[in-house]
Scaffold this active site. Structure first.
Site, PDB file in Angstrom:
ATOM      1  N   SER A 247       0.851  -1.187   0.000  1.00  0.00           N
ATOM      2  CA  SER A 247       0.000   0.000   0.000  1.00  0.00           C
ATOM      3  C   SER A 247       0.886   1.236   0.000  1.00  0.00           C
ATOM      4  O   SER A 247       2.098   1.144   0.133  1.00  0.00           O
ATOM      5  CB  SER A 247      -0.906   0.004   1.226  1.00  0.00           C
ATOM      6  OG  SER A 247      -0.146   0.346   2.367  1.00  0.00           O
ATOM      7  N   LYS A 248       0.238   2.371  -0.128  1.00  0.00           N
ATOM      8  CA  LYS A 248       0.977   3.634  -0.159  1.00  0.00           C
ATOM      9  C   LYS A 248       1.827   3.806   1.088  1.00  0.00           C
ATOM     10  O   LYS A 248       2.865   4.441   1.058  1.00  0.00           O
ATOM     11  CB  LYS A 248      -0.024   4.787  -0.235  1.00  0.00           C
ATOM     12  CG  LYS A 248      -0.286   5.248  -1.649  1.00  0.00           C
ATOM     13  CD  LYS A 248      -0.818   6.650  -1.640  1.00  0.00           C
ATOM     14  CE  LYS A 248      -2.175   6.698  -2.308  1.00  0.00           C
ATOM     15  NZ  LYS A 248      -2.723   8.033  -2.388  1.00  0.00           N
ATOM     16  N   ARG A 249       1.338   3.222   2.187  1.00  0.00           N
ATOM     17  CA  ARG A 249       2.086   3.360   3.441  1.00  0.00           C
ATOM     18  C   ARG A 249       3.466   2.702   3.372  1.00  0.00           C
ATOM     19  O   ARG A 249       4.347   2.974   4.165  1.00  0.00           O
ATOM     20  CB  ARG A 249       1.294   2.775   4.599  1.00  0.00           C
ATOM     21  CG  ARG A 249       0.509   3.842   5.325  1.00  0.00           C
ATOM     22  CD  ARG A 249      -0.585   3.190   6.077  1.00  0.00           C
ATOM     23  NE  ARG A 249      -1.344   2.360   5.125  1.00  0.00           N
ATOM     24  CZ  ARG A 249      -2.457   1.721   5.397  1.00  0.00           C
ATOM     25  NH1 ARG A 249      -2.938   1.767   6.571  1.00  0.00           N
ATOM     26  NH2 ARG A 249      -3.099   1.027   4.481  1.00  0.00           N
ATOM     27  N   GLY A 251       5.530   3.280   1.315  1.00  0.00           N
ATOM     28  CA  GLY A 251       6.439   4.240   0.701  1.00  0.00           C
ATOM     29  C   GLY A 251       6.558   4.079  -0.815  1.00  0.00           C
ATOM     30  O   GLY A 251       7.455   4.631  -1.437  1.00  0.00           O
TER      31      GLY A 251
END
Ligand code: GLU
Length: 477
Positions: A247-249, A251
């Site tokens: 996911s975007k988390r 990075g």
């Protein structure tokens, strides 16, 4: 006549194009290019609440940046357009009408509160909630203001997925689902089937999130009397640790950010293709021609692929090293440090030649080359923090550097002469390269790493190198 291969990328314009989306596009593109067929871009913009302004343009830009050219799309007219679902509403109505006439669709009369009651009731009875258990006995004539719901025909299915293999499900997973919402827009579930048929798509390549709905889709294909195309379901892309969906988390950047940082499209294609695919050998890097030749859906792994940004950098570094220097020089034009302004092409090209080996993406260029354009301030910590140099007395370092200065002052600064002198200095001073060369490297660059010392000093030139050695000497007092 054999049907020509037609694949599509069908993103919803809801923002960020993640690497999973791009991988789907790449695989669909490869299947089409390999077969000499067509690759189609279709924008699935029927969920107005989730739409993000500008994302359609962003998607198109990303495909262009990666070189995934499409033969038909919103900005590329073809025989089966329009290629934006919001412009195809009449077509969905026509197919919906067909289902209504055959008593395979009905106006959904329920309010959300009523549905909630049905749900709770099923829960109480410990039964799964199914819409088909609540079909209205005398449905209203559909006037477009209620959702239109599919009247399913529950049965068992067996089907083949090019990636997931042979799959089967029982009738219990089949349910009535919405075809057209009360806002007049079709659901993905309905629209994609109509569009894929109308656009003569031969392969549906898409993410794992749609797999659970497959039996319902098969049921709808039957009701619409359509032959299902070939299916290929892509497993999720997992984070580096492999313990959850990427996911975007984690990075991960937008694909255009990678391009902006100086990742080559060719490298991105190779890296993304090998997220879950291999050719059966240990080959890790592929040119695009090789991908077109070797790609096959049945060699895509069933389980999730790990996304590892360091591997991406490594792959990119590989493609950078393969480039002829003059071509690479053209590509890095916008990435030089400001201090490089005013230096001529020949000098900068020489510098680039020295760092080409180590460059992993273009945005690293300033960090790797700054000392070729600017005298950096003397940093004594480079010595006090150096594993070998910190063990040497400051006085001895000074003597060592003075000896080097004396010899280098005689040099013509050709790489050969510098190499000979540096090696000669090792003998004269009885020191190891890790001491002597590190000291001269720090003196001439004020950096902890540089390309080969003789090559670096050659490019810096005699005047700059000697001046920097003298400054270091002064600082060692
Ligand atoms: N619009 C769907 C999405 O963006 C596409 C799925 C498909 O490829 O059919 O997830």
């Amino acid at each position: 006549m054999k049907q020509s291969v037609r694949t599509r990328f069908a993103p919803s314009p809801t923002g960020f194009l993640h690497v999973g989306g791009i991988r789907t596009a790449l695989f669909a593109w490869l299947v089409a290019r390999q077969a000499g067929g067509q690759f189609i871009l279709r924008l699935e913009d029927t969920d107005k609440n989730r739409e993000v302004e500008g994302s359609a343009e962003h998607l198109i830009k990303s495909l262009h940046a990666l070189g995934l050219d499409y033969d038909e799309g919103p900005d590329k007219p073809g025989p089966y357009g329009p290629y934006r679902q919001s412009e195809r509403l009449d077509m969905y109505k026509k197919w919906a009408q067909k289902l209504i006439e055959q008593d395979r669709a009905y106006a959904d009369p329920y309010t959300p509160e009523e549905v909630q009651r049905f749900r709770e009731q099923a829960q109480k009875e410990k039964k799964p909630f199914l819409y088909r258990n609540h079909r209205p006995e005398n449905p209203l004539k559909w006037d477009g203001r209620q959702p239109l719901r599919f009247k399913s025909d529950p049965k068992a299915y067996q089907w083949h997925d090019e990636v997931m293999g042979d799959l089967s499900t029982g009738p219990e997973v089949i349910d009535d689902f919405i075809l057209i919402k009360s806002d007049g827009f079709p659901t993905y579930n309905f629209a994609h089937i109509v569009d894929d048929a109308e656009m003569k798509i031969t392969h549906i390549i898409r993410g794992q999130e749609f797999l659970a709905s497959m039996p319902n889709y098969l049921n709808l294909y039957e009701a619409l009397e359509l032959e299902p195309p070939i299916f290929a379901t892509m497993p999720h892309i997992l984070n580096e640790q492999g313990n959850k969906k990427l996911s975007k988390r984690d990075g991960v950047k937008d694909i255009l950010d990678y391009v902006a940082q100086g990742y080559l499209p060719e490298a991105l294609r190779s890296f993304i293709a090998t997220l879950g695919w291999n050719d059966g050998t240990t080959q890790e890097v592929f040119t695009t021609d090789e991908l077109i030749q070797k790609f096959s859906l049945d060699r895509v792994g069933k389980s999730g692929a790990h996304f590892d940004e360091r591997r991406l950098s490594w792959v990119n570094g590989h493609f950078i090293r393969e480039l002829p220097l003059d071509i690479l020089y053209g590509k890095v034009a916008g990435y030089w440090p400001d201090e490089a302004t005013g230096y001529d092409d020949a000098y900068k090209q020489q510098v680039l030649g020295l760092v080409q080996e180590r460059l992993k993406f273009f945005a690293e260029l300033p960090e790797l080359t700054i000392f070729f354009f600017k005298d950096l301030p003397i940093d004594l910590e480079l010595i006090s923090g150096h594993k070998q140099l910190k063990k040497v007395e400051s006085e001895d370092l000074k003597t060592l550097l003075e000896t080097a200065e004396a010899s280098l002052a005689e040099s013509d600064f050709s790489t050969t002469d510098l190499t000979n002198r540096l090696n000669g200095l090792l003998t004269i001073t009885h020191t190891k390269p890790a001491v002597l060369f590190s000291l001269i490297r720090i003196a001439t660059t004020q950096a902890s790493a540089s390309p080969g010392l003789a090559e670096t000093m050659h490019v810096l030139g005699k005047e700059v190198s000697m001046h920097r050695i003298q400054s270091q000497l002064a600082a060692l007092d």
